[in-house]
Each structure stands twice: as structure tokens, then as C-alpha cells.
Design a protein around this motif. Structure first.
Motif, PDB file in Angstrom:
ATOM      1  N   ASN A   1       0.845  -1.192   0.000  1.00 22.34           N
ATOM      2  CA  ASN A   1       0.000   0.000   0.000  1.00 22.34           C
ATOM      3  C   ASN A   1       0.882   1.244   0.000  1.00 22.34           C
ATOM      4  O   ASN A   1       1.509   1.572   1.004  1.00 22.34           O
ATOM      5  N   LYS A   2       0.938   1.914  -1.148  1.00 20.65           N
ATOM      6  CA  LYS A   2       1.784   3.114  -1.267  1.00 20.65           C
ATOM      7  C   LYS A   2       1.034   4.391  -0.915  1.00 20.65           C
ATOM      8  O   LYS A   2       1.611   5.470  -0.982  1.00 20.65           O
ATOM      9  N   ASP A   3      -0.233   4.250  -0.586  1.00 21.13           N
ATOM     10  CA  ASP A   3      -1.000   5.427  -0.163  1.00 21.13           C
ATOM     11  C   ASP A   3      -0.764   5.682   1.320  1.00 21.13           C
ATOM     12  O   ASP A   3      -0.407   4.768   2.065  1.00 21.13           O
ATOM     13  N   ALA A   4      -1.007   6.916   1.734  1.00 21.23           N
ATOM     14  CA  ALA A   4      -0.823   7.273   3.149  1.00 21.23           C
ATOM     15  C   ALA A   4      -1.978   6.756   4.003  1.00 21.23           C
ATOM     16  O   ALA A   4      -1.851   6.631   5.220  1.00 21.23           O
ATOM     17  N   THR A   5      -3.112   6.450   3.349  1.00 19.74           N
ATOM     18  CA  THR A   5      -4.305   5.990   4.065  1.00 19.74           C
ATOM     19  C   THR A   5      -4.399   4.466   4.051  1.00 19.74           C
ATOM     20  O   THR A   5      -3.855   3.823   3.152  1.00 19.74           O
ATOM     21  N   PRO A   6      -5.099   3.859   5.025  1.00 21.39           N
ATOM     22  CA  PRO A   6      -5.233   2.397   5.029  1.00 21.39           C
ATOM     23  C   PRO A   6      -6.039   1.893   3.828  1.00 21.39           C
ATOM     24  O   PRO A   6      -6.860   2.630   3.276  1.00 21.39           O
ATOM     25  N   ALA A   7      -5.785   0.648   3.457  1.00 19.14           N
ATOM     26  CA  ALA A   7      -6.510   0.009   2.359  1.00 19.14           C
ATOM     27  C   ALA A   7      -6.955  -1.364   2.851  1.00 19.14           C
ATOM     28  O   ALA A   7      -6.350  -1.933   3.765  1.00 19.14           O
ATOM     29  N   GLU A   8      -8.004  -1.888   2.245  1.00 14.44           N
ATOM     30  CA  GLU A   8      -8.392  -3.245   2.610  1.00 14.44           C
ATOM     31  C   GLU A   8      -8.502  -4.110   1.371  1.00 14.44           C
ATOM     32  O   GLU A   8      -9.339  -3.875   0.495  1.00 14.44           O
TER      33      GLU A   8
ATOM     34  N   SER B   1       2.490   0.622   4.014  1.00 17.92           N
ATOM     35  CA  SER B   1       2.882  -0.667   4.593  1.00 17.92           C
ATOM     36  C   SER B   1       2.590  -1.793   3.609  1.00 17.92           C
ATOM     37  O   SER B   1       1.890  -1.592   2.620  1.00 17.92           O
ATOM     38  N   THR B   2       3.116  -2.969   3.943  1.00 20.07           N
ATOM     39  CA  THR B   2       2.878  -4.157   3.121  1.00 20.07           C
ATOM     40  C   THR B   2       2.180  -5.213   3.956  1.00 20.07           C
ATOM     41  O   THR B   2       2.577  -5.476   5.091  1.00 20.07           O
TER      42      THR B   2
END
Ligand SMILES: [Cu+2]
Length: 109
Positions: free
Chosen positions: A52-59, A75-76
Motif C-alpha cells: 500500500n503506497k498510499d498514506a491511508t489504510p486500504a483493505e 505498509s505491506t
């Protein structure tokens, strides 16, 4: 005996290294998946690294795969998949699931 043992350990290490090669990387940037399609081998366990290269969380979510994983910003996350039968298994980035860019497919061959 000592020599035999070290040969056994070496071949174990080689097997482990080979297994670790079955890793695939999926990147999320600007809430979009790259690539949108990942082809993996049938009947094998694989490790999907979701970066995840965005600053916000992803699901990462896939109902057909029965997987759901929240990845913090920058994070990864690791998602273990398989062994699977040949077919197409869609996934979405759940927070933006209505965007075409946030939809993808695992193709099992
Ligand atoms: Cu979810």
C-alpha cells in the motif's frame, strides 16, 4: 555423520528458498491496483504481498477467495492464497470498491 547432516540442512534451505519464490506483488497507489490481473499456478500455495503506497489504510478483500486484510498506509500486508482450482477470483480494495481502478482479478491457471 556430521557431513550428512549439513547436506540435509543445505537441501532443506534450498527447498525453503524455492518455496519462498512463489510470491506475487500487488501494489495499491492512488487507490488503484497495479497490476489489475495476477496469474498464479493452480494447486499451489502462494504469498500475495499487498504493497500500500498510499498514506491511508486500504483493505484487500475477496469474497471468492475468503480473504480480507487491512493494510496500514505505506505498509505491506501478506495474504496467503491457495491451493486453488483454475478460474477467476475477483478482489477489491474495499474502501473504494465502486472505482474500477480498485477492482482486480486473480487468474488461476
Ligand atoms: Cu472488509
Amino acid at each position: 555423520m556430521k557431513r550428512l547432516l549439513s547436506i540435509a540442512l543445505l537441501s532443506f534451505a534450498a527447498t525453503t528458498a524455492f518455496a519462498a519464490a512463489d510470491e506475487f506483488t500487488l501494489t495499491i497507489k492512488d487507490h488503484a491496483f497495479e497490476p489489475k490481473e495476477i496469474t498464479i499456478p493452480a494447486g499451489k500455495k502462494i504469498k500475495l504481498l499487498v504493497v500500500n503506497k498510499d498514506a491511508t489504510p486500504a483493505e484487500f478483500e475477496s469474497k471468492p477467495l475468503g480473504r480480507e486484510k487491512v493494510i496500514a498506509g505505506n505498509s505491506t500486508g501478506t495474504v496467503n492464497i491457495g491451493p486453488l482450482k483454475p478460474g477467476r477470483y475477483p478482489f477489491v480494495e474495499e474502501y473504494h470498491e465502486n472505482d474500477a481502478a480498485a477492482q482486480g482479478t486473480i487468474v488461476v491457471k
